[in-house]
Motif scaffolding. Structure first.
Motif, PDB file in Angstrom:
ATOM      1  N   LEU A   1       0.813  -1.138   0.014  1.00 12.48           N
ATOM      2  CA  LEU A   1      -0.090  -0.062  -0.129  1.00 12.48           C
ATOM      3  C   LEU A   1       0.761   1.101   0.098  1.00 12.48           C
ATOM      4  O   LEU A   1       1.748   1.473   0.742  1.00 12.48           O
ATOM      5  CB  LEU A   1      -0.797  -0.074   1.239  1.00 12.48           C
ATOM      6  N   GLY A   2       0.685   2.096  -0.898  1.00  7.60           N
ATOM      7  CA  GLY A   2       1.378   3.421  -1.052  1.00  7.60           C
ATOM      8  C   GLY A   2       1.017   4.651   0.107  1.00  7.60           C
ATOM      9  O   GLY A   2       0.067   4.134   0.526  1.00  7.60           O
ATOM     10  N   ILE A   3       1.703   5.290   0.173  1.00  5.65           N
ATOM     11  CA  ILE A   3       1.471   6.550   1.004  1.00  5.65           C
ATOM     12  C   ILE A   3       0.472   7.214   0.156  1.00  5.65           C
ATOM     13  O   ILE A   3       0.539   7.681  -1.002  1.00  5.65           O
ATOM     14  CB  ILE A   3       2.719   7.079   1.266  1.00  5.65           C
ATOM     15  N   GLY A   4      -0.542   7.932   0.796  1.00  7.75           N
ATOM     16  CA  GLY A   4      -1.552   8.834   0.234  1.00  7.75           C
ATOM     17  C   GLY A   4      -2.765   7.912  -0.318  1.00  7.75           C
ATOM     18  O   GLY A   4      -2.823   6.842  -0.230  1.00  7.75           O
ATOM     19  N   GLY A   5      -3.586   8.492  -0.849  1.00  6.22           N
ATOM     20  CA  GLY A   5      -4.597   7.794  -1.726  1.00  6.22           C
ATOM     21  C   GLY A   5      -5.819   7.757  -0.654  1.00  6.22           C
ATOM     22  O   GLY A   5      -5.962   8.171   0.412  1.00  6.22           O
ATOM     23  N   SER A   6      -6.980   7.301  -1.265  1.00  5.97           N
ATOM     24  CA  SER A   6      -8.269   7.475  -0.360  1.00  5.97           C
ATOM     25  C   SER A   6      -8.370   6.375   0.278  1.00  5.97           C
ATOM     26  O   SER A   6      -7.572   5.327   0.202  1.00  5.97           O
ATOM     27  CB  SER A   6      -9.539   7.611  -1.312  1.00  5.97           C
ATOM     28  N   ALA A 117       4.080  -2.743   3.278  1.00 12.60           N
ATOM     29  CA  ALA A 117       3.910  -1.400   3.932  1.00 12.60           C
ATOM     30  C   ALA A 117       2.964  -1.562   4.988  1.00 12.60           C
ATOM     31  O   ALA A 117       1.968  -2.143   4.961  1.00 12.60           O
ATOM     32  CB  ALA A 117       3.620  -0.365   2.870  1.00 12.60           C
ATOM     33  N   PRO A 118       3.364  -0.842   6.267  1.00 19.71           N
ATOM     34  CA  PRO A 118       2.665  -0.943   7.304  1.00 19.71           C
ATOM     35  C   PRO A 118       1.307  -0.124   7.045  1.00 19.71           C
ATOM     36  O   PRO A 118       1.188   0.780   6.175  1.00 19.71           O
ATOM     37  CB  PRO A 118       3.329  -0.229   8.416  1.00 19.71           C
ATOM     38  N   ILE A 119       0.269  -0.572   7.660  1.00 16.11           N
ATOM     39  CA  ILE A 119      -1.258   0.096   7.377  1.00 16.11           C
ATOM     40  C   ILE A 119      -1.787   0.400   8.834  1.00 16.11           C
ATOM     41  O   ILE A 119      -1.063  -0.124   9.973  1.00 16.11           O
ATOM     42  CB  ILE A 119      -1.901  -0.922   6.781  1.00 16.11           C
ATOM     43  N   ARG A 120      -2.898   0.886   8.679  1.00 13.07           N
ATOM     44  CA  ARG A 120      -3.838   1.341  10.047  1.00 13.07           C
ATOM     45  C   ARG A 120      -5.210   0.575   9.774  1.00 13.07           C
ATOM     46  O   ARG A 120      -5.671   0.518   8.634  1.00 13.07           O
ATOM     47  CB  ARG A 120      -3.869   2.518  10.338  1.00 13.07           C
ATOM     48  N   ILE A 121      -5.474  -0.278  10.878  1.00  6.98           N
ATOM     49  CA  ILE A 121      -6.801  -0.932  10.835  1.00  6.98           C
ATOM     50  C   ILE A 121      -7.563  -0.393  11.878  1.00  6.98           C
ATOM     51  O   ILE A 121      -7.403  -0.703  13.084  1.00  6.98           O
ATOM     52  CB  ILE A 121      -6.702  -2.451  10.882  1.00  6.98           C
TER      53      ILE A 121
END
Length: 168
Positions: A1-6, A117-121
């Motif tokens: 997952l990239g930085i930014g985006g919806s 890539a790290p994410i938030r859930i």
């Protein structure tokens, strides 16, 4: 997952990453039930990328440390990487290791793994790890990470999500 985006774009990318192995929905005879479950999961869960300053190296160090401890069958070391809540839930390193051996074989004995890539859930940091298990099957392990009072990170839970990827 990239930085930014919806958020929607991030959710769609994670959906493909976790459950489709990067493929389009309904490919490879994906069942209608699985599709509905996936849709429900992502409708109920907010998934967003972490910012560029996210502690991904810290996450990787903790996760690699635990996987290395599993490889040595060092239950005490593996248990030390778990959050206080996980430690309280299982009580002892021995019970924790029994649970891991019984239900988390891909994490316990991976053939190979790599970090996404790290994410938030739901606002909490998570580290997706792409794993090929001993039998060559692919999974994404979503590690929920928890910051401790001293600033360190521990593993607050792991969920396994099969993907279409196969190892050689």
């Amino acid at each position: 997952l990239g930085i930014g985006g919806s958020r929607r774009h991030a959710s769609e990318k994670l959906y493909r990453l976790v459950l489709m192995g990067g493929r389009a929905p309904f490919g490879d005879h994906m069942s209608v039930l699985r599709t509905l479950l996936c849709a429900f999961f992502f409708a109920a869960t907010a998934v967003t990328p972490l910012h560029a300053d996210a502690p991904s190296q810290d996450f990787e160090k903790v996760i690699e440390g635990q996987i290395s401890a599993f490889a040595r069958d060092d239950g005490r070391a593996a248990f030390a990487f778990a959050s206080p809540e996980i430690q309280q839930q299982f009580g002892t390193a021995e019970r924790f290791m029994e649970m891991v051996r019984a239900g988390f074989q891909p994490v316990y004995r991976p053939r190979s793994f790599s970090f996404e890539a790290p994410i938030r859930i739901d606002g909490a940091p998570a580290q997706p790890v792409r794993i090929i298990d001993r039998d060559g099957r692919g999974v994404i392990a979503l590690y929920r990470m928890q910051r401790q009072e001293d600033g360190s990170w521990r593993i607050a839970g792991v969920t396994l999500h099969p993907i279409a990827e196969r190892g050689i």
